[in-house]
Design a protein around this motif. Structure first.
Motif, PDB file in Angstrom:
ATOM      1  N   THR A 160       0.852  -1.185   0.000  1.00 39.86           N
ATOM      2  CA  THR A 160       0.000   0.000   0.000  1.00 39.86           C
ATOM      3  C   THR A 160       0.888   1.235   0.000  1.00 39.86           C
ATOM      4  N   TRP A 161       0.563   2.161  -0.923  1.00 37.18           N
ATOM      5  CA  TRP A 161       1.418   3.319  -1.174  1.00 37.18           C
ATOM      6  C   TRP A 161       0.631   4.621  -1.136  1.00 37.18           C
ATOM      7  N   ASP A 162       1.325   5.706  -0.763  1.00 33.02           N
ATOM      8  CA  ASP A 162       0.902   7.060  -1.099  1.00 33.02           C
ATOM      9  C   ASP A 162       1.646   7.427  -2.372  1.00 33.02           C
ATOM     10  N   ILE A 163       0.894   7.843  -3.403  1.00 28.79           N
ATOM     11  CA  ILE A 163       1.460   7.974  -4.744  1.00 28.79           C
ATOM     12  C   ILE A 163       1.518   9.445  -5.155  1.00 28.79           C
ATOM     13  N   TYR A 164       2.685   9.843  -5.645  1.00 29.64           N
ATOM     14  CA  TYR A 164       2.938  11.205  -6.100  1.00 29.64           C
ATOM     15  C   TYR A 164       3.330  11.175  -7.578  1.00 29.64           C
ATOM     16  N   ARG A 165       3.041  12.280  -8.250  1.00 32.91           N
ATOM     17  CA  ARG A 165       3.386  12.385  -9.672  1.00 32.91           C
ATOM     18  C   ARG A 165       3.929  13.778  -9.955  1.00 32.91           C
ATOM     19  N   GLY A 166       4.993  13.856 -10.744  1.00 34.87           N
ATOM     20  CA  GLY A 166       5.556  15.150 -11.092  1.00 34.87           C
ATOM     21  C   GLY A 166       6.610  15.023 -12.168  1.00 34.87           C
ATOM     22  N   SER A 167       7.212  16.145 -12.499  1.00 31.27           N
ATOM     23  CA  SER A 167       8.284  16.184 -13.496  1.00 31.27           C
ATOM     24  C   SER A 167       9.480  16.902 -12.895  1.00 31.27           C
ATOM     25  N   ASN A 168      10.666  16.411 -13.215  1.00 27.01           N
ATOM     26  CA  ASN A 168      11.878  17.106 -12.776  1.00 27.01           C
ATOM     27  C   ASN A 168      12.430  18.000 -13.885  1.00 27.01           C
ATOM     28  N   GLY A 169      11.638  18.182 -14.938  1.00 22.12           N
ATOM     29  CA  GLY A 169      12.062  18.989 -16.072  1.00 22.12           C
ATOM     30  C   GLY A 169      12.692  18.193 -17.188  1.00 22.12           C
ATOM     31  N   HIS A 170      12.963  16.918 -16.918  1.00 22.56           N
ATOM     32  CA  HIS A 170      13.584  16.055 -17.919  1.00 22.56           C
ATOM     33  C   HIS A 170      12.793  14.774 -18.133  1.00 22.56           C
ATOM     34  N   ASN A 171      12.127  14.272 -17.107  1.00 19.34           N
ATOM     35  CA  ASN A 171      11.314  13.067 -17.240  1.00 19.34           C
ATOM     36  C   ASN A 171      10.195  13.097 -16.215  1.00 19.34           C
ATOM     37  N   GLN A 172       9.161  12.305 -16.476  1.00 20.49           N
ATOM     38  CA  GLN A 172       8.061  12.141 -15.536  1.00 20.49           C
ATOM     39  C   GLN A 172       8.490  11.189 -14.420  1.00 20.49           C
ATOM     40  N   VAL A 173       8.100  11.521 -13.196  1.00 21.82           N
ATOM     41  CA  VAL A 173       8.471  10.724 -12.034  1.00 21.82           C
ATOM     42  C   VAL A 173       7.203  10.312 -11.296  1.00 21.82           C
ATOM     43  N   TYR A 174       7.069   9.014 -11.031  1.00 26.04           N
ATOM     44  CA  TYR A 174       5.947   8.472 -10.270  1.00 26.04           C
ATOM     45  C   TYR A 174       6.522   7.855  -9.002  1.00 26.04           C
ATOM     46  N   SER A 175       6.216   8.472  -7.859  1.00 27.43           N
ATOM     47  CA  SER A 175       6.797   8.045  -6.586  1.00 27.43           C
ATOM     48  C   SER A 175       5.744   7.324  -5.761  1.00 27.43           C
ATOM     49  N   PHE A 176       6.024   6.058  -5.473  1.00 28.61           N
ATOM     50  CA  PHE A 176       5.160   5.222  -4.655  1.00 28.61           C
ATOM     51  C   PHE A 176       5.823   5.109  -3.282  1.00 28.61           C
ATOM     52  N   ILE A 177       5.243   5.756  -2.277  1.00 28.13           N
ATOM     53  CA  ILE A 177       5.829   5.814  -0.943  1.00 28.13           C
ATOM     54  C   ILE A 177       5.078   4.830  -0.058  1.00 28.13           C
ATOM     55  N   ARG A 178       5.734   3.783   0.356  1.00 27.80           N
ATOM     56  CA  ARG A 178       5.062   2.780   1.185  1.00 27.80           C
ATOM     57  C   ARG A 178       4.552   3.425   2.464  1.00 27.80           C
ATOM     58  N   THR A 179       3.330   3.074   2.874  1.00 28.91           N
ATOM     59  CA  THR A 179       2.702   3.739   4.011  1.00 28.91           C
ATOM     60  C   THR A 179       3.351   3.369   5.341  1.00 28.91           C
ATOM     61  N   SER A 180       4.139   2.319   5.379  1.00 33.80           N
ATOM     62  CA  SER A 180       4.946   1.992   6.552  1.00 33.80           C
ATOM     63  C   SER A 180       6.259   1.398   6.079  1.00 33.80           C
ATOM     64  N   ASN A 181       7.317   1.638   6.835  1.00 34.54           N
ATOM     65  CA  ASN A 181       8.636   1.153   6.431  1.00 34.54           C
ATOM     66  C   ASN A 181       8.714  -0.367   6.499  1.00 34.54           C
ATOM     67  N   THR A 182       9.445  -0.938   5.543  1.00 29.32           N
ATOM     68  CA  THR A 182       9.754  -2.360   5.587  1.00 29.32           C
ATOM     69  C   THR A 182      11.175  -2.578   5.097  1.00 29.32           C
ATOM     70  N   ASN A 183      11.824  -3.595   5.609  1.00 22.67           N
ATOM     71  CA  ASN A 183      13.185  -3.937   5.198  1.00 22.67           C
ATOM     72  C   ASN A 183      13.237  -5.178   4.317  1.00 22.67           C
ATOM     73  N   ALA A 184      12.091  -5.798   4.054  1.00 23.61           N
ATOM     74  CA  ALA A 184      12.092  -7.026   3.264  1.00 23.61           C
ATOM     75  C   ALA A 184      10.717  -7.211   2.634  1.00 23.61           C
ATOM     76  N   GLY A 185      10.704  -7.884   1.482  1.00 21.71           N
ATOM     77  CA  GLY A 185       9.429  -8.172   0.852  1.00 21.71           C
ATOM     78  C   GLY A 185       9.576  -8.503  -0.617  1.00 21.71           C
ATOM     79  N   THR A 186       8.428  -8.617  -1.267  1.00 21.61           N
ATOM     80  CA  THR A 186       8.343  -8.896  -2.699  1.00 21.61           C
ATOM     81  C   THR A 186       7.500  -7.812  -3.354  1.00 21.61           C
TER      82      THR A 186
END
Length: 233
Positions: A159-185
């Motif tokens: 489960t993610w909080d999702i952001y979208r934007g441009s850095n002026g060179h490419n589109q960036v889609y940032s999926f920020i996990r709602t809680s930290n994890t150190n392992a997974g698939t």
């Protein structure tokens, strides 16, 4: 950062094979490769391991690997703003979203949790570098995604909080996990299909799937360890 990352990824890298010196806090095993060069690169088994110290105001950083799935970084970057490095391991896919099949990635990391600013993140690129998907598996310190908040969604096994934007060179889609994890698939295919279904990109070709550490600060020296990493499918 995204343009610099693209430029450094595309640059001719210096291939080094040296005897590793085990750093304080690093796993006590003989290593296959180590480098303190900013652009130190090692290729093995279809993967590339890359030191990638690209940011301004960086400090020293050494990357050491037993294998592409087991490597670690000792970094001593000052407590200043701006990303200093993105040490990572990369597997190239080279297939369109409609033809990906089931691409998954497994990871397990051990990271510092205080006195640092960084993320453990996947960085997934289209082959033309017009689109960049970032999957933040954990984050510590004053770090934040590029772009504007879009929605919260469960996709690709998380489960993610999702952001979208441009850095002026490419589109960036940032999926920020709602809680930290150190392992997974992570199911890479599901994430790419979700973005395509939103109409944010078309049937693009997915290129590099990278896992690494976007390090802003690690004053005094910190160790970031990839215990295991693989991309399959």
């Amino acid at each position: 950062m995204r343009l610099l990352h693209f430029l450094t990824t595309g640059a001719t890298a210096l291939l080094l094979t040296v005897t590793a010196t085990v750093l304080p806090g690093a796993p006590a095993q003989a290593a296959a490769w180590s480098s303190s060069d900013r652009w130190g690169t090692w290729r093995s088994g279809g993967y590339t391991v890359y030191n990638n110290v690209w940011g301004n105001g960086h400090g020293p950083q050494t990357i050491t690997a037993n294998s592409p799935s087991n490597w670690w970084v000792w970094a001593n970057h000052p407590n200043t703003g701006g990303i200093k490095s993105y040490p990572n391991a990369t597997r190239h896919i080279g297939r369109r979203v409609s033809q990906l099949g089931t691409v998954t990635s497994n990871f397990h990391v051990t990271v510092p949790t205080s006195g640092v600013a960084f993320t453990t993140a996947y960085d997934i690129w289209t082959t033309d570098h017009a689109h960049e998907i970032m999957l933040w598996m954990n984050k510590y310190g004053p770090v934040g995604p590029l772009g504007s908040y879009q929605t919260r969604a469960t996709v690709g096994g998380h489960t993610w909080d999702i952001y979208r934007g441009s850095n002026g060179h490419n589109q960036v889609y940032s999926f920020i996990r709602t809680s930290n994890t150190n392992a997974g698939t992570v199911t890479v295919t599901a994430v790419a299909q979700w973005i395509r279904n939103r109409g944010w990109f078309g049937d693009v070709t997915i290129g590099d799937v990278q896992l690494g550490y976007e390090i802003t600060s690690s004053a005094g020296g910190k160790t970031f360890t990839t215990n295991s990493f693989s991309v399959t499918g």
